[in-house]
Design a protein around this motif. Sequence first.
Motif, PDB file in Angstrom:
ATOM      1  N   PRO A   4      -0.894  58.615  81.538  1.00  0.00           N
ATOM      2  CA  PRO A   4      -1.106  58.017  82.796  1.00  0.00           C
ATOM      3  C   PRO A   4      -2.030  56.671  82.620  1.00  0.00           C
ATOM      4  CG  PRO A   4      -2.928  59.875  82.098  1.00  0.00           C
ATOM      5  CD  PRO A   4      -1.614  59.882  81.117  1.00  0.00           C
ATOM      6  N   HIS A   5      -1.600  55.694  83.623  1.00  0.00           N
ATOM      7  CA  HIS A   5      -2.359  54.315  83.480  1.00  0.00           C
ATOM      8  C   HIS A   5      -2.142  53.607  84.675  1.00  0.00           C
ATOM      9  CE1 HIS A   5       1.952  53.767  82.982  1.00  0.00           C
ATOM     10  NE2 HIS A   5       1.806  52.508  83.621  1.00  0.00           N
ATOM     11  N   PRO A  65       2.525  45.658  94.487  1.00  0.00           N
ATOM     12  CA  PRO A  65       2.909  44.706  95.280  1.00  0.00           C
ATOM     13  C   PRO A  65       1.408  44.501  96.118  1.00  0.00           C
ATOM     14  CG  PRO A  65       3.574  46.916  96.022  1.00  0.00           C
ATOM     15  CD  PRO A  65       3.322  47.145  94.545  1.00  0.00           C
ATOM     16  N   SER A  66       1.137  43.275  96.774  1.00  0.00           N
ATOM     17  CA  SER A  66       0.226  43.225  97.650  1.00  0.00           C
ATOM     18  C   SER A  66      -1.182  43.242  96.982  1.00  0.00           C
ATOM     19  CB  SER A  66       0.368  44.045  98.805  1.00  0.00           C
ATOM     20  OG  SER A  66       1.424  44.004  99.651  1.00  0.00           O
ATOM     21  N   GLY A  67      -1.384  42.972  95.824  1.00  0.00           N
ATOM     22  CA  GLY A  67      -2.418  43.055  94.864  1.00  0.00           C
ATOM     23  C   GLY A  67      -3.249  44.243  94.727  1.00  0.00           C
ATOM     24  N   LYS A  68      -2.439  45.309  94.993  1.00  0.00           N
ATOM     25  CA  LYS A  68      -2.799  46.639  95.025  1.00  0.00           C
ATOM     26  C   LYS A  68      -2.442  47.388  93.726  1.00  0.00           C
ATOM     27  CE  LYS A  68      -3.105  47.246  99.874  1.00  0.00           C
ATOM     28  NZ  LYS A  68      -2.891  48.340 100.914  1.00  0.00           N
ATOM     29  N   PRO A  69      -3.398  47.995  92.602  1.00  0.00           N
ATOM     30  CA  PRO A  69      -2.817  48.406  91.603  1.00  0.00           C
ATOM     31  C   PRO A  69      -2.426  49.880  91.877  1.00  0.00           C
ATOM     32  CG  PRO A  69      -5.167  47.792  91.567  1.00  0.00           C
ATOM     33  CD  PRO A  69      -4.643  47.645  92.978  1.00  0.00           C
ATOM     34  N   LEU A  70      -1.510  50.197  90.993  1.00  0.00           N
ATOM     35  CA  LEU A  70      -0.656  51.603  91.254  1.00  0.00           C
ATOM     36  C   LEU A  70      -0.989  52.365  89.955  1.00  0.00           C
ATOM     37  CD1 LEU A  70       2.931  50.180  92.111  1.00  0.00           C
ATOM     38  CD2 LEU A  70       1.421  51.203  93.557  1.00  0.00           C
ATOM     39  N   ARG A  71      -1.182  53.633  90.299  1.00  0.00           N
ATOM     40  CA  ARG A  71      -1.225  54.533  89.234  1.00  0.00           C
ATOM     41  C   ARG A  71       0.214  55.114  88.704  1.00  0.00           C
ATOM     42  NH1 ARG A  71      -5.691  56.746  87.682  1.00  0.00           N
ATOM     43  NH2 ARG A  71      -4.644  58.302  86.911  1.00  0.00           N
ATOM     44  N   ASN A  72       0.679  55.212  87.379  1.00  0.00           N
ATOM     45  CA  ASN A  72       1.909  55.532  86.952  1.00  0.00           C
ATOM     46  C   ASN A  72       1.494  56.157  85.752  1.00  0.00           C
ATOM     47  OD1 ASN A  72       4.461  55.312  86.768  1.00  0.00           O
ATOM     48  ND2 ASN A  72       4.730  52.998  86.692  1.00  0.00           N
ATOM     49  N   ARG A 127      -3.035  48.854  82.372  1.00  0.00           N
ATOM     50  CA  ARG A 127      -4.360  49.135  81.775  1.00  0.00           C
ATOM     51  C   ARG A 127      -4.694  50.612  81.655  1.00  0.00           C
ATOM     52  NH1 ARG A 127      -7.228  44.494  79.492  1.00  0.00           N
ATOM     53  NH2 ARG A 127      -6.146  42.940  80.233  1.00  0.00           N
ATOM     54  N   GLU A 128      -5.348  51.137  80.780  1.00  0.00           N
ATOM     55  CA  GLU A 128      -5.589  52.495  80.482  1.00  0.00           C
ATOM     56  C   GLU A 128      -6.549  52.907  81.683  1.00  0.00           C
ATOM     57  OE1 GLU A 128      -7.950  53.554  77.238  1.00  0.00           O
ATOM     58  OE2 GLU A 128      -9.096  51.454  77.101  1.00  0.00           O
ATOM     59  N   ASP A 129      -6.623  54.176  81.640  1.00  0.00           N
ATOM     60  CA  ASP A 129      -7.440  54.935  82.863  1.00  0.00           C
ATOM     61  C   ASP A 129      -8.713  54.828  81.903  1.00  0.00           C
ATOM     62  OD1 ASP A 129      -5.879  55.359  84.701  1.00  0.00           O
ATOM     63  OD2 ASP A 129      -5.411  57.495  84.363  1.00  0.00           O
ATOM     64  N   GLY A 130      -9.911  54.813  82.842  1.00  0.00           N
ATOM     65  CA  GLY A 130     -11.107  55.167  82.042  1.00  0.00           C
ATOM     66  C   GLY A 130     -12.046  53.785  81.857  1.00  0.00           C
ATOM     67  N   LEU A 158      20.133  49.560  73.771  1.00  0.00           N
ATOM     68  CA  LEU A 158      19.031  50.522  74.054  1.00  0.00           C
ATOM     69  C   LEU A 158      17.988  49.873  75.011  1.00  0.00           C
ATOM     70  CD1 LEU A 158      17.983  53.553  73.907  1.00  0.00           C
ATOM     71  CD2 LEU A 158      16.648  52.612  72.047  1.00  0.00           C
ATOM     72  N   ASN A 159      17.849  49.954  76.049  1.00  0.00           N
ATOM     73  CA  ASN A 159      16.924  49.498  77.106  1.00  0.00           C
ATOM     74  C   ASN A 159      15.582  50.331  77.000  1.00  0.00           C
ATOM     75  OD1 ASN A 159      15.241  48.916  79.283  1.00  0.00           O
ATOM     76  ND2 ASN A 159      16.904  48.067  80.319  1.00  0.00           N
ATOM     77  N   VAL A 160      14.598  49.751  76.427  1.00  0.00           N
ATOM     78  CA  VAL A 160      13.225  50.618  76.541  1.00  0.00           C
ATOM     79  C   VAL A 160      12.249  50.084  77.419  1.00  0.00           C
ATOM     80  CG1 VAL A 160      13.723  51.360  74.061  1.00  0.00           C
ATOM     81  CG2 VAL A 160      12.401  49.016  74.333  1.00  0.00           C
ATOM     82  N   ASP A 161      12.576  49.220  78.410  1.00  0.00           N
ATOM     83  CA  ASP A 161      11.547  48.887  79.326  1.00  0.00           C
ATOM     84  C   ASP A 161      10.876  50.032  79.844  1.00  0.00           C
ATOM     85  OD1 ASP A 161      11.176  46.381  81.754  1.00  0.00           O
ATOM     86  OD2 ASP A 161      11.038  48.529  82.434  1.00  0.00           O
ATOM     87  N   GLY A 162       9.504  49.751  79.904  1.00  0.00           N
ATOM     88  CA  GLY A 162       8.538  50.863  80.506  1.00  0.00           C
ATOM     89  C   GLY A 162       8.760  52.171  80.061  1.00  0.00           C
ATOM     90  N   ARG A 163       9.009  52.217  78.711  1.00  0.00           N
ATOM     91  CA  ARG A 163       9.084  53.760  78.073  1.00  0.00           C
ATOM     92  C   ARG A 163       8.729  53.532  76.400  1.00  0.00           C
ATOM     93  NH1 ARG A 163      14.412  52.730  79.761  1.00  0.00           N
ATOM     94  NH2 ARG A 163      13.837  53.893  81.568  1.00  0.00           N
TER      95      ARG A 163
END
Length: 265
Positions: free
Chosen positions: A16-17, A22-29, A57-60, A247-252
């Motif tokens: 988790p991170h 969008p719109s300046g709001k962080p997302l959890r992913n 960015r990391e949680d915590g 091999l596409n490793v975008d976001g993984r």
Amino acid sequence: MVSIVRVEQAPFHELPHRTSGPSGKPLRNRLPFHRAWATGLPDGVEALIFTSDLQGREDGGANRLMGVPVAEALMALAAKGTIPQPQAAFLCGDLYDYPDCHKRGGTGPVEEVYEAFAGLAPQVLAVHGNHDELAQPKALPKHVQILDGQVHNTAGLRVGGVSGIIGNPRRHQRRDEEAFLEVMESVTARRPHIILLHQGPEDAERRRRGAPGVTLSLETGYTGLTVFGHTHWDWPWLISLGAGQALNVDGRVVVLLRGDGHVSG
């Protein structure tokens, strides 16, 4: 020749991170970790790590760039025997996000990610994405190499790389198409087993974005494994490209293992 024969679609681990939304709001992913298997790895190489576009960015409270806990998670997985100890790690760029994750596409220094991966594997090769900077390039660990037109011998493999993307050369980490392809083809002409790119080929069959000029060059002039990020693809992430693979490793995170991924007996 390194040839990927199987990729697991379901992740075996997730991290988790927070990331800029969008719109300046962080997302959890959640960043997925996947296994893949290949033939043609050199003797003694049981695992290689590939990843790209770790923008978050990391949680915590520590709020480190997300690549740091990624490296730590891989160390913990290796220590538990979930994965073999990797002989090398390969990073394909875009490792930065703002401390408050307030805007997508932030550009900034990423040394802390390279230093973290230097503790994971004895050899680390990377290409910069269009959002990566180094504040003190001479301070990187000696076994971390940033590639931009070079080919290095790493873990018994010849690995080349080209940093940046195709675009306005007055902007950060960009070249016009002719210059980009000239550098890339100077690398593929040396016949590396693996080439690392940030911006990679398109998948025209599934209408997935990439650079058509890169696609044509790789289809007609390279027979190895291309690993890249920059544009996110849903499953499948591995495609055939001429006589080679991409091999596409975008976001993984992909842990490449020796073998075919099937249990015998």
